[in-house]
Design a protein around this motif. Structure first.
Motif: not given
Length: 424
Positions: A14-18, A145-146, A151-156
């Motif tokens: 949930r935090e990653r989705l947010g 945060r990433g 999860i830096t790649g996913q956030l990018q």
């Protein structure tokens, strides 16, 4: 080094989705409101043209308006080391989004008229600084945060998919506003978008209040100094500069398509929107596979994708080929871009994320600016000697060769610092 991914719980999911929703929304709004490339970019150029300004004057206007983006490391230093009311990120996002909204709203209520060239630059510099500063702060938040979560790649991927989704909208709407003479409406829409950034910050950006202390500043500076002395940072700097230093620029492509091939302005604009659609698809795909593929493989994929995205233009001959090439370039170029940004996010220290990431992006922007000037010079020199098509094809070859030089620095790259994925 293993690329296995540890299972995550519902709370973490949930935090990653947010985080994805937050950064996606911020970047979508940035894509709408950014004065040099967003919704008002084309309306402003059309406004200047209607006042009788030459192509050189319009290009100079754009160049001057881009200066705030060169100062990104300064914004990073302020955000990292000069907290406002105890907050390094939240306060600056609020201040800059407010300044951006007020500057653009002022232009709506006081529309510029003929002879307002200098005044319009001065006023638009306010929202441009606001958006550029907000971009630095958003990138710093992304790293903070990433990076610990890997999860830096996913956030990018979320950020850039959102940015190009905004480009699809701004391309069509900007053309409509320009054609119908409603440039001032663009200012109002962008002012509202900036206000939405401020609202998102108030509601969703959580940051622990930390009054400035000498110890904290000393720790941050030590981390930055340590990073500056590492092979990881200098390898990333060399890689990013070589990637972005491609003399085959969009300016040359625009001239070749509209003058040599005779495509209409509307058709060229449609290819820009189509490229954005393909870039969104590439961004989404990268978010799905970036943590499942060893990053070393992704580095080689980035270089190969960059070379392919340039060489594809050797096949440009007519409308049908332009559409297919645009789709291919959108997919390959965006893939390579995301790998670079992921690399940058992996090597910067969390303590000084704003400064270090902004420094890497400034190097990236410097490569683009320097190579664009060189590309225009080479094209103008080769045009009378070889003709338009041969000059264009030669510049494509030079651009692909420059990008392939990235392979020379791969042995010096490090991307595992601070990434929990490498410990799996």
């Amino acid at each position: 080094m293993s690329s296995r991914i540890a299972p995550i719980g519902d709370a973490e999911r949930r935090e990653r989705l947010g985080l994805g929703v937050l950064f996606g929304a911020i970047y979508f709004i940035q894509g709408i409101g950014e004065p040099t490339e967003g919704l008002i970019a084309q309306p402003v150029r059309s406004l200047l043209a209607s006042w009788g300004h030459s192509a050189t004057e319009i290009a100079t206007f754009t160049a001057l308006l881009s200066v705030p983006w060169v100062l990104k490391p300064l914004y990073g230093v302020l955000s990292d080391f000069v907290p406002v009311a105890g907050y390094r990120r939240r306060s600056y996002l609020l201040i800059m989004s407010t300044a951006t909204a007020l500057g653009l709203a002022y232009l709506y209520f006081n529309p510029p008229g003929p002879g307002s060239y200098g005044w319009l630059i001065a006023v638009l510099l306010v929202p441009t600084v606001g958006v550029a500063f907000s971009d630095v702060v958003a990138d710093a938040l992304m790293v903070e945060r990433g990076q610990p979560r890997g999860i830096t790649g996913q956030l990018q991927s979320v950020q850039w998919a959102s940015l190009y989704a905004a480009t699809i909208v701004t391309g069509m709407l900007g053309g409509y506003l320009s054609q119908h003479g409603h440039q001032e409406v663009g200012f109002l829409i962008c002012a509202g978008a900036a206000a939405c950034t401020g609202l998102l910050t108030l509601l969703f950006v959580r940051e622990q209040r930390r009054p400035p202390t000498l110890d904290r500043a000393r720790v941050a500076w030590t981390a930055l100094a340590r990073t500056v002395r590492t092979r990881a940072l200098w390898g990333a700097i060399a890689f990013l500069f070589l990637w972005s230093f491609n003399p085959f620029s969009t300016a040359v492509l625009y001239l070749h398509m509209t003058r040599t091939l005779g495509f209409a302005e509307q058709f060229y604009g449609n290819t820009v929107s189509l490229l954005a659609v393909a870039a969104v698809a590439a961004s989404i795909a990268y978010g799905l596979y970036c943590r499942r593929v060893p990053f070393k493989w992704l580095i080689h994929l980035a270089i190969g994708a960059g070379v392919a995205s340039t060489l594809a233009y050797w096949g440009l001959s007519g409308a049908a080929s332009a559409l297919w090439i645009t789709v291919a370039v959108g997919l390959t170029y965006m893939t390579g871009t995301l790998v670079q940004l992921d690399l940058a996010a992996r090597v910067v220290p969390v303590e000084t994320a704003g400064t270090a990431f902004a420094l890497l992006m400034a190097v990236w922007n410097l490569g683009f600016a320097a190579s664009a000037g060189l590309g225009g010079y080479l094209y103008d020199r080769w045009l009378p000697l070889w003709g338009a098509t041969a000059a264009f094809d030669a510049l494509v070859a030079v651009g692909a060769l420059c990008t392939s030089a990235c392979w020379l620095v791969v042995p010096w790259l490090r991307w595992d610092a601070g990434s929990p994925r490498t410990a799996a």
